[in-house]
Design an enzyme around this catalytic site. Structure first.
Site, mmCIF file in Angstrom:
data_model
loop_
_atom_site.group_PDB
_atom_site.id
_atom_site.type_symbol
_atom_site.label_atom_id
_atom_site.label_comp_id
_atom_site.label_asym_id
_atom_site.label_seq_id
_atom_site.Cartn_x
_atom_site.Cartn_y
_atom_site.Cartn_z
ATOM 1 N N ASP A 1 -9.215 9.120 1.400
ATOM 2 C CA ASP A 1 -10.296 9.645 2.248
ATOM 3 C C ASP A 1 -11.654 9.448 1.597
ATOM 4 O OD1 ASP A 1 -9.458 11.653 0.303
ATOM 5 O OD2 ASP A 1 -10.807 13.058 1.327
ATOM 6 N N GLU B 1 -8.662 14.518 -0.462
ATOM 7 C CA GLU B 1 -9.165 14.933 -1.779
ATOM 8 C C GLU B 1 -10.578 15.489 -1.662
ATOM 9 O OE1 GLU B 1 -11.148 14.421 -5.758
ATOM 10 O OE2 GLU B 1 -11.729 13.620 -3.819
HETATM 11 ZN ZN LIG Z 1 -12.802 10.556 -5.477
#
Ligand SMILES: [Zn+2]
Length: 418
Positions: A87, A182
């Site tokens: 992401d 994340e």
């Molecule tokens: Zn990163």
């Protein structure tokens, strides 16, 4: 012909994988699956084994050991893994990313083509000078680039392909994981360490070539809520309790020499980052950060002292403090098995770089995994200026990271015992 890390990176960067805060679903955005599913296919195409994707979107795979049965280390080499997140940050658009490849960078400022106001300045980016004559990649200025962490994905995929194509390189079983979310703090939320099945892992999610990370902040968050009382201001005398005024008195007392904008290196900070309010109720969200976990207690005490000082100024307001645990410095967890960091140091050296440990003024997925028992330091990618349109990537740096990963896989064969 195998693909280069750059070829892969350019393909991944064009896929929109922006994650989203406060989502009800996991992954937080379905579009992250576009890249995760592509990686499943590509891992199978390059010959990786046990390629899986689970209901949360975690992709895992194995690069099988190349050690013959009669090799002295056969069956004894610890399984290690490499992890990157697909992401990109919610802080800048990741839609229609158009990577600009600058061959033989001539030096100086870089004006981005689709938005002349966005300039990557040489004086703010000392690492640029190391790339004169080299290839770098930028966005067109309207989006982020997504080197964080698609460079990490490209590095792991290229290293995996190198190992799979060269069975003469000795290594034990190597595991790979690609994760969503994340950037919104949930990268390891459903990550099952047993399923990954390694004794150690490495996130490939850093920046400057040669820089390695085994220390992160320890982190808590604080929420201060002030309850007041609202009434029409025309008839408010002696009745209204304006929570905004009490909160303002708290905010001015937060230590200014302990702020992100006034600290660096190992210095801790207390950072008010979101504030909402009306007369009846106001809230302030604060990040507490210190490399020493015990320092978080000190920071909490500072907040309690400030509240105790402000409360008598607003006797009819009710002030609450809530502390939430975020993540912990990975240093302690990494000290339990010195091979994890020693092997990484040696691999970086063999890749031709001068390794150095740099503390991260933030957290990584490795902070959480280490806390849960899987030691996970972090490796550079060659990217810089994350989360905004001036993000750029050193292709040399990315290739050095591929070489570091390939060496690291082999070094674990040399030190099979703890
Ligand atoms: Zn990163």
């Amino acid at each position: 012909m195998s693909e280069t890390a750059l070829d892969r990176f350019l393909r991944y960067a064009r896929i929109d994988t922006q994650s989203k805060d406060d989502s009800e679903s996991y992954p937080s955005t379905a579009k992250q699956l576009d890249l995760l599913n592509l990686l499943v296919k590509e891992l199978r195409d390059i010959g990786a084994k046990d390629v899986t994707i689970d209901e949360h979107g975690y992709v895992m795979a194995t690069v099988p050991s190349t050690l013959p049965k009669n090799h002295p280390a056969s069956g004894k080499v610890p399984v290690v893994g490499f992890i990157a997140h697909v992401d990109t940050s919610p802080s800048a658009s990741g839609e229609n990313v158009r990577p600009q490849v600058i061959q033989a960078y001539a030096g100086g400022d870089i004006v981005l083509p689709a938005n002349q106001a966005v300039v990557i300045r040489a004086d703010e980016n000392p690492a640029l000078a190391l790339n004169i004559g080299r290839t770098i990649v930028t966005s067109d200025g309207t989006t982020l680039l997504g080197a964080d962490d698609k460079a990490g994905v490209a590095i792991i995929m290229t290293a995996a392909q190198t190992l799979l194509e060269n069975p003469s390189l000795p290594h034990g079983d190597i595991r790979i994981a690609f994760t969503p979310d994340e950037e919104v703090g949930n990268g390891t939320k459903f990550f099952i360490i047993q399923q990954f099945g390694t004794v150690a892992a490495y996130t490939v999610d850093g920046d400057t070539p040669g820089e390695l990370n085994k220390e992160t902040f320890s982190a808590n968050s604080a929420i201060i809520t002030v309850h007041g009382r609202n009434i029409h201001p025309g008839t408010a005398k002696g009745i209204m309790v304006n929570s905004i005024r009490a909160l303002a008195d708290i905010i001015v007392r937060l230590p200014r020499d302990m702020a992100p904008e006034t600290t660096e290196g190992y210095e801790p900070y207390i950072h008010p980052h979101q504030c909402e309010g009306e007369e009846a109720r106001s809230t302030l969200k604060i990040l507490l950060r210190d490399f020493e976990t015990s320092g978080l207690k000190v920071q909490e005490e500072i907040l309690r002292r400030i509240i105790a000082e402000v409360q008598p100024l607003h006797p009819r307001a009710r002030i609450e403090l809530e502390i939430r645990e975020s993540y912990r410095n990975m240093r302690e967890g990494l000290e339990k098995d010195s091979r994890v960091t020693a092997n990484l140091w040696e691999a970086t050296r063999r890749a031709g770089l001068e390794p150095r440990w740099v503390p991260i003024r933030g957290g990584t997925d490795g902070s959480r995994l280490t806390e849960k028992g899987l030691p996970t330091p972090n490796i550079f990618t060659g990217g810089q200026n994350y989360h905004g349109p001036t993000e750029w990537l050193s292709v040399d740096g990315m290739n050095s990271a591929v070489s570091t990963v390939v060496h690291l896989a082999q070094i674990w064969v040399e030190h099979p015992q703890a």
